[in-house]
Design a protein around this motif. Structure first.
Motif, PDB file in Angstrom:
ATOM      1  N   ASP A  45     -11.301  -6.736   6.132  1.00 17.79           N
ATOM      2  CA  ASP A  45     -10.749  -8.079   6.240  1.00 17.79           C
ATOM      3  C   ASP A  45      -9.220  -7.993   6.293  1.00 17.79           C
ATOM      4  N   PRO A  46      -8.569  -8.723   7.213  1.00 17.72           N
ATOM      5  CA  PRO A  46      -7.106  -8.625   7.349  1.00 17.72           C
ATOM      6  C   PRO A  46      -6.333  -8.954   6.069  1.00 17.72           C
ATOM      7  N   ARG A  47      -6.813  -9.915   5.288  1.00 20.56           N
ATOM      8  CA  ARG A  47      -6.112 -10.274   4.051  1.00 20.56           C
ATOM      9  C   ARG A  47      -6.206  -9.143   3.033  1.00 20.56           C
ATOM     10  N   ALA A  48      -7.400  -8.636   2.853  1.00 19.13           N
ATOM     11  CA  ALA A  48      -7.586  -7.535   1.907  1.00 19.13           C
ATOM     12  C   ALA A  48      -6.892  -6.273   2.409  1.00 19.13           C
ATOM     13  N   ALA A  52      -4.206  -3.970   0.535  1.00 19.26           N
ATOM     14  CA  ALA A  52      -4.431  -2.528   0.418  1.00 19.26           C
ATOM     15  C   ALA A  52      -3.223  -1.748   0.924  1.00 19.26           C
ATOM     16  N   GLY A  53      -2.693  -2.145   2.063  1.00 18.83           N
ATOM     17  CA  GLY A  53      -1.539  -1.450   2.616  1.00 18.83           C
ATOM     18  C   GLY A  53      -0.329  -1.501   1.703  1.00 18.83           C
ATOM     19  N   GLU A  54      -0.093  -2.668   1.130  1.00 21.54           N
ATOM     20  CA  GLU A  54       1.055  -2.800   0.233  1.00 21.54           C
ATOM     21  C   GLU A  54       0.856  -1.993  -1.048  1.00 21.54           C
ATOM     22  N   LEU A  56      -0.958   0.739  -1.265  1.00 22.29           N
ATOM     23  CA  LEU A  56      -0.817   2.150  -0.903  1.00 22.29           C
ATOM     24  C   LEU A  56       0.662   2.533  -0.821  1.00 22.29           C
ATOM     25  N   ASP A  57       1.498   1.605  -0.380  1.00 29.02           N
ATOM     26  CA  ASP A  57       2.941   1.854  -0.320  1.00 29.02           C
ATOM     27  C   ASP A  57       3.575   1.878  -1.706  1.00 29.02           C
ATOM     28  N   ASP A  58       3.065   1.055  -2.625  1.00 32.72           N
ATOM     29  CA  ASP A  58       3.614   0.986  -3.986  1.00 32.72           C
ATOM     30  C   ASP A  58       2.463   0.830  -4.984  1.00 32.72           C
ATOM     31  N   PRO A  59       1.800   1.936  -5.335  1.00 31.01           N
ATOM     32  CA  PRO A  59       0.658   1.848  -6.253  1.00 31.01           C
ATOM     33  C   PRO A  59       1.000   1.278  -7.623  1.00 31.01           C
ATOM     34  N   ALA A  60       2.265   1.290  -7.988  1.00 31.67           N
ATOM     35  CA  ALA A  60       2.672   0.784  -9.301  1.00 31.67           C
ATOM     36  C   ALA A  60       2.814  -0.723  -9.327  1.00 31.67           C
ATOM     37  N   CYS A  61       2.675  -1.381  -8.198  1.00 25.84           N
ATOM     38  CA  CYS A  61       2.824  -2.831  -8.157  1.00 25.84           C
ATOM     39  C   CYS A  61       1.842  -3.476  -9.139  1.00 25.84           C
ATOM     40  N   ALA A  62       2.357  -4.344  -9.984  1.00 21.53           N
ATOM     41  CA  ALA A  62       1.548  -4.918 -11.064  1.00 21.53           C
ATOM     42  C   ALA A  62       1.019  -6.314 -10.765  1.00 21.53           C
ATOM     43  N   THR A  96      -7.144   1.340  -9.168  1.00 23.88           N
ATOM     44  CA  THR A  96      -7.068   2.510 -10.045  1.00 23.88           C
ATOM     45  C   THR A  96      -7.230   3.798  -9.243  1.00 23.88           C
ATOM     46  N   LEU A  97      -8.153   3.808  -8.276  1.00 21.64           N
ATOM     47  CA  LEU A  97      -8.327   5.000  -7.446  1.00 21.64           C
ATOM     48  C   LEU A  97      -7.072   5.293  -6.631  1.00 21.64           C
ATOM     49  N   VAL A  98      -6.442   4.256  -6.104  1.00 22.63           N
ATOM     50  CA  VAL A  98      -5.197   4.438  -5.351  1.00 22.63           C
ATOM     51  C   VAL A  98      -4.125   5.024  -6.256  1.00 22.63           C
ATOM     52  N   ARG A  99      -4.039   4.544  -7.476  1.00 22.71           N
ATOM     53  CA  ARG A  99      -3.047   5.057  -8.420  1.00 22.71           C
ATOM     54  C   ARG A  99      -3.327   6.508  -8.780  1.00 22.71           C
ATOM     55  N   LEU A 100      -4.586   6.835  -8.954  1.00 25.63           N
ATOM     56  CA  LEU A 100      -4.942   8.229  -9.237  1.00 25.63           C
ATOM     57  C   LEU A 100      -4.589   9.132  -8.066  1.00 25.63           C
TER      58      LEU A 100
END
Length: 124
Positions: A45-48, A52-54, A56-62, A96-100
């Motif tokens: 889905d384009p929204r999701a 996801a892209g953002e 992946l660029d910044d996994p620490a985004c809270a 969490t998987l992206v952060r790992l």
């Protein structure tokens, strides 16, 4: 015992016959382990996918799922449903998987923490 044996094999003065025997014993002691993939599939889905892209660029985004939803023009509940439908996992699990995935190369290199591009330590 494997740790002691590895230390023993690290001795540069160890003779070739003793080294070969130690290596054989070590190989007998080692057991295969199951490998777990830390794959975080991308949503379709384009929204999701934008979220996801953002991330992946910044996994620490809270940002919360609700805040992400507002950012892409939908509700947090809808975004959560999209992640579950498209990736097979809840949004929090996916993040969490992206952060790992982001942390593992640094941890494998012996680094205590990742540093973001802006120089700050991640919040995760």
């Amino acid at each position: 015992m494997p740790a002691e044996l590895i230390g023993y094999l690290d001795d540069p003065d160890l003779g070739s016959e003793r080294r070969a025997h130690g290596e054989a014993v070590l190989l007998d002691l080692l057991r295969p382990v199951t490998v777990t993939a830390l794959a975080a599939p991308l949503p379709t889905d384009p929204r999701a996918r934008q979220v996801a892209g953002e991330l992946l660029d910044d996994p620490a985004c809270a940002l919360t799922v609700e805040a992400w939803g507002r950012r892409v023009g939908t509700s947090g509940r809808t975004l959560a449903r999209l992640f579950l439908a498209d990736t097979g996992m809840p949004f929090g699990h996916w993040r969490t998987l992206v952060r790992l995935q982001a942390a593992l190369p640094a941890l494998a290199a012996g680094e205590p923490a990742l540093v973001r591009s802006d120089g700050a330590l991640p919040r995760w």
